[in-house]
Design a protein around this motif. Structure first.
Motif, short mmCIF file in Angstrom:
data_model
loop_
_atom_site.label_atom_id
_atom_site.label_comp_id
_atom_site.label_asym_id
_atom_site.label_seq_id
_atom_site.Cartn_x
_atom_site.Cartn_y
_atom_site.Cartn_z
N PRO A 457 2.23 -7.89 14.97
CA PRO A 457 2.37 -8.84 16.08
C PRO A 457 3.68 -8.69 16.85
O PRO A 457 3.75 -9.05 18.02
N ALA A 458 4.69 -8.15 16.21
CA ALA A 458 5.98 -8.00 16.89
C ALA A 458 6.00 -6.75 17.77
O ALA A 458 6.55 -6.77 18.88
N LEU A 459 5.37 -5.66 17.30
CA LEU A 459 5.43 -4.40 18.03
C LEU A 459 4.35 -4.27 19.09
O LEU A 459 4.57 -3.61 20.12
N ALA A 460 3.18 -4.86 18.86
CA ALA A 460 2.06 -4.68 19.79
C ALA A 460 2.40 -5.08 21.23
O ALA A 460 2.16 -4.30 22.16
N PRO A 461 2.96 -6.27 21.46
CA PRO A 461 3.29 -6.63 22.85
C PRO A 461 4.28 -5.66 23.49
O PRO A 461 4.17 -5.35 24.68
N LEU A 462 5.24 -5.19 22.70
CA LEU A 462 6.22 -4.24 23.23
C LEU A 462 5.56 -2.93 23.64
O LEU A 462 5.83 -2.37 24.71
N ILE A 463 4.67 -2.44 22.77
CA ILE A 463 3.97 -1.19 23.08
C ILE A 463 3.10 -1.34 24.32
O ILE A 463 3.06 -0.46 25.19
N TYR A 464 2.43 -2.48 24.43
CA TYR A 464 1.58 -2.71 25.59
C TYR A 464 2.41 -2.73 26.88
O TYR A 464 1.99 -2.19 27.91
N ARG A 465 3.58 -3.34 26.83
CA ARG A 465 4.43 -3.38 28.03
C ARG A 465 4.90 -1.99 28.42
O ARG A 465 4.96 -1.66 29.62
N ILE A 466 5.23 -1.18 27.44
CA ILE A 466 5.67 0.18 27.73
C ILE A 466 4.53 0.98 28.37
O ILE A 466 4.73 1.70 29.36
N VAL A 467 3.32 0.85 27.80
CA VAL A 467 2.17 1.58 28.34
C VAL A 467 1.86 1.11 29.76
O VAL A 467 1.50 1.91 30.63
N ASP A 468 2.01 -0.18 30.02
CA ASP A 468 1.72 -0.72 31.34
C ASP A 468 2.64 -0.17 32.42
O ASP A 468 2.30 -0.24 33.62
N LEU A 469 3.78 0.36 32.02
CA LEU A 469 4.67 0.97 33.00
C LEU A 469 4.03 2.18 33.66
O LEU A 469 4.40 2.55 34.78
N PHE A 470 3.08 2.79 33.00
CA PHE A 470 2.39 3.96 33.54
C PHE A 470 1.09 3.57 34.25
O PHE A 470 0.33 4.46 34.66
N GLY A 471 0.82 2.29 34.38
CA GLY A 471 -0.38 1.82 35.06
C GLY A 471 -1.16 0.85 34.21
O GLY A 471 -1.31 1.06 32.99
N ALA A 472 -1.67 -0.20 34.84
CA ALA A 472 -2.37 -1.25 34.10
C ALA A 472 -3.71 -0.78 33.54
O ALA A 472 -4.22 -1.37 32.59
N ALA A 473 -4.27 0.29 34.11
CA ALA A 473 -5.60 0.73 33.68
C ALA A 473 -5.64 1.16 32.22
O ALA A 473 -6.69 1.07 31.57
N TRP A 474 -4.52 1.59 31.67
CA TRP A 474 -4.51 2.05 30.28
C TRP A 474 -4.86 0.91 29.32
O TRP A 474 -5.77 1.03 28.51
N THR A 475 -4.11 -0.18 29.41
CA THR A 475 -4.34 -1.28 28.47
C THR A 475 -5.55 -2.12 28.85
O THR A 475 -6.11 -2.81 28.00
N GLN A 476 -5.98 -2.07 30.10
CA GLN A 476 -7.17 -2.82 30.49
C GLN A 476 -8.43 -2.24 29.86
O GLN A 476 -9.46 -2.92 29.80
N GLN A 477 -8.36 -1.02 29.38
CA GLN A 477 -9.51 -0.39 28.74
C GLN A 477 -9.47 -0.49 27.22
O GLN A 477 -10.34 0.07 26.55
N VAL A 478 -8.49 -1.19 26.70
CA VAL A 478 -8.43 -1.41 25.25
C VAL A 478 -9.43 -2.50 24.88
O VAL A 478 -9.62 -3.47 25.62
N VAL A 479 -10.07 -2.36 23.74
CA VAL A 479 -11.07 -3.32 23.31
C VAL A 479 -10.44 -4.71 23.21
O VAL A 479 -9.34 -4.88 22.72
N GLY A 480 -11.15 -5.71 23.73
CA GLY A 480 -10.67 -7.08 23.69
C GLY A 480 -9.78 -7.48 24.84
O GLY A 480 -9.28 -8.61 24.87
#
Length: 573
Positions: A457-480
């Protein structure tokens, strides 16, 4: 003493009578339980004719309750495991028996578009298209499907086929089943031009109740995914060598140094082309007849150097729609890809078949059209760009509707958002998704790391924010992701649109591969290529360049009456 003795004999007689009655009752109950077990294990599914993939389920009793669906193994979708937890709502006086949905045996014919387009006036300008007599075969749909479904109508589809071996019987994230396509043996070998596909539907075995995760099946599927990853990496390497060698041979020519450098470059190009075909499951003799060269199995990676350049056969000056194929096709590339690379095989193959083909880049996070990474911005914005492109193509061609064919994001959630949320169903006749990101991906299980206590729970939000720097489409395609509910919350599909998904079990990007299937319906066909080609081994990238994929695409197009003008026979005088 005599009275006591007489009373004792009476009590003994009553006790013996009770024992006999109890033994008889026990034998009767044992016979009944044996009968119930036989019923549930041998004939627990009762078929009934149905249409459109739905029927009233007939319950059958089990001797034990089914496992909690949240413990389902491969294919279990996040946030949807509560569809089979009805056992907890039963009365405490009843035994914990689950209800198993009945089997459906439906014989449906070809799906037809509800609103066949009529060709309006054409706008002629520019130079004419190269003439090429396409060779397409009319597809015939011989339906033998018997999809099972559970009692919840809107659950997602599972793409696990009926013919799967026990080792491949992966637990699916959804229980509603859609039909699967098979091709004739002649088309499957692709000995001739893969523009002819005889399409027939086959049954898909559902998972009516959740199953306990099978570690062996999970390991086997993970091994397939890693094999697909290795195949894709090797494909990129050998294709790059092929592209460079072919470019060198073309630049040098056969004259300098007695043709030695030219012949070396040609040999390298030919060898690497064979290797690429083997890696993505393309037969070595696969060809496409027509005015455009189709190098099946080998992507044009050098097209990345010029993202605005169209692939061969696409975006030609418009001179009128084909009389045989009155609907234009728009190709939609996947996340981070460009039109030239993604459709270097598909665009010329479709053009050779006589279709009018359009491609464009979307989802650019910069203002530079030459930026080599496309399709990464917010998917809602990309869907609006698609809406604008559809309107432009319809205005240019005068057609009533378009056909969308996409890969990954372009074959899944982005056009689905357009169809479901931006009224795209009014303008789309058919939607074909290749390795589509329909219901999200767990990224080979990496998404589940967020469930690790404390650290996750501590690392997941951080990883998602880093990935979002390259475009929102990456995390928008993650399940859930929230966009999943926004896109598919009111159902996967819309009436009037024909849907086809084409998946590979070796997909390592949209995982598990069963996430790619759409919910069952008379207008939905889910294809798993390993059901047609057991030795098919292409991964998420190789699938879009392989000849078997385009055989399936051309077969799906041939099955759409709105996309093809039926030949007419002149009546005898």
């Amino acid at each position: 003493m005599s009275m006591n003795h007489g009373g004792t004999r009476v009590r003994r007689s009553v006790a013996m009578l009770c024992a006999v009655l109890w033994a008889l009752a026990t034998m009767w109950m044992a016979g009944g339980v044996a009968h119930a077990d036989g019923t549930s294990t041998k004939d627990s599914t009762h078929s009934s004719a149905s249409e459109g993939g739905s029927s009233t389920p007939k319950p059958a009793k089990h001797d034990k309750p089914t496992a909690d669906p949240t413990a389902a193994g491969e294919g279990a979708a996040t946030g949807e495991s509560n569809t089979q937890k009805s056992n907890t709502e039963k009365s405490n006086t009843e035994k914990s028996d689950t209800e198993k949905s009945g089997t459906e045996n439906s014989d449906t014919g070809k799906a037809t578009a509800t609103d066949p387009p009529t060709t309006r006036g054409t706008h002629k300008h520019g130079t004419s298209r190269p003439a090429g007599k396409p060779k397409t075969a009319a597809a015939t749909t011989d339906t033998t499907s018997s999809p099972k479904s559970d009692t919840k109508p809107d659950t997602k589809a599972d793409a696990t086929p009926a013919a799967t071996t026990p080792a491949d019987g992966d637990a699916a994230p959804r229980t509603t089943k859609a039909k699967t396509v098979t091709v004739s043996a002649a088309a499957a070998t692709l000995a001739a031009a893969p523009t002819a596909a005889k399409v027939a539907t086959a049954s898909v075995t559902p998972s009516a109740t959740a199953s306990v995760p099978n570690p062996i099946k999970q390991i086997a599927q993970f091994a397939r995914q890693m094999t697909g990853l290795a195949n894709d990496l090797a494909l990129i390497a050998v294709s790059l060598v092929n592209n460079l060698a072919a470019a060198a041979a073309s630049t040098i020519g056969p004259k300098p140094f007695f043709g030695l450098p030219y012949n070396i470059a040609k040999t390298v190009a030919g060898t690497t082309a064979i290797a690429a075909k083997l890696l993505d499951g393309t037969p070595l003799d696969a060809v496409s007849e027509g005015p455009y060269k189709v190098n099946y199995g080998v992507p044009d990676l050098l097209a990345w150097l010029n993202p605005v350049k169209s692939p061969a056969g696409a975006n030609l000056p418009f001179t009128g729609m084909s009389a045989d194929h009155p609907l234009p096709i728009i190709l939609l590339n996947g996340t981070s890809a460009t039109q030239g690379v993604n459709w270097s095989v598909g665009a010329p193959a479709l053009a050779n078949a006589g279709y009018t083909v359009y491609t464009f880049n979307y989802g650019n996070t910069t203002t530079n059209p030459y930026f080599p990474v496309q399709a990464t911005t917010d998917i809602r914005k990309s869907a609006q760009e698609l809406s604008d492109e559809v309107d432009r193509v319809l205005n240019e061609t005068g057609a009533d509707k378009v056909i969308l064919i996409g890969h990954s994001q372009g074959g899944g959630i982005m056009p689905s958002y357009y169809i479901n949320n931006l009224h795209g169903d009014e303008k789309v006749s058919q939607f074909i998704g290749i390795a589509p990101s329909n219901h999200g991906t767990n990224v080979d299980g990496l998404v589940d790391l967020k469930n690790i206590p404390i650290l996750g729970p501590a690392l997941a939000p951080l990883i998602y924010r880093i990935v979002d720097l390259f475009g929102a489409a990456w995390t928008q395609q993650v399940v859930g992701s929230p966009l999943q509910q926004e896109t598919y919350g009111a159902g996967d599909t819309r009436p009037g649109v024909l849907y086809t998904t084409i998946a590979s079990k070796f997909d390592w990007v949209v995982t598990p591969y069963t996430q790619q299937a759409l919910a069952a319906g008379p207008n939905v066909t889910n294809i798993v290529l390993q059901d047609l080609y057991p030795n098919y081994n292409a991964g998420h990238l190789g699938i879009v360049f392989s000849a078997p994929t385009w055989t399936a695409v051309l077969g799906a197009l041939a099955a759409n009456p709105a996309a093809n003008v039926a030949p007419t026979t002149a009546l005898a005088a």
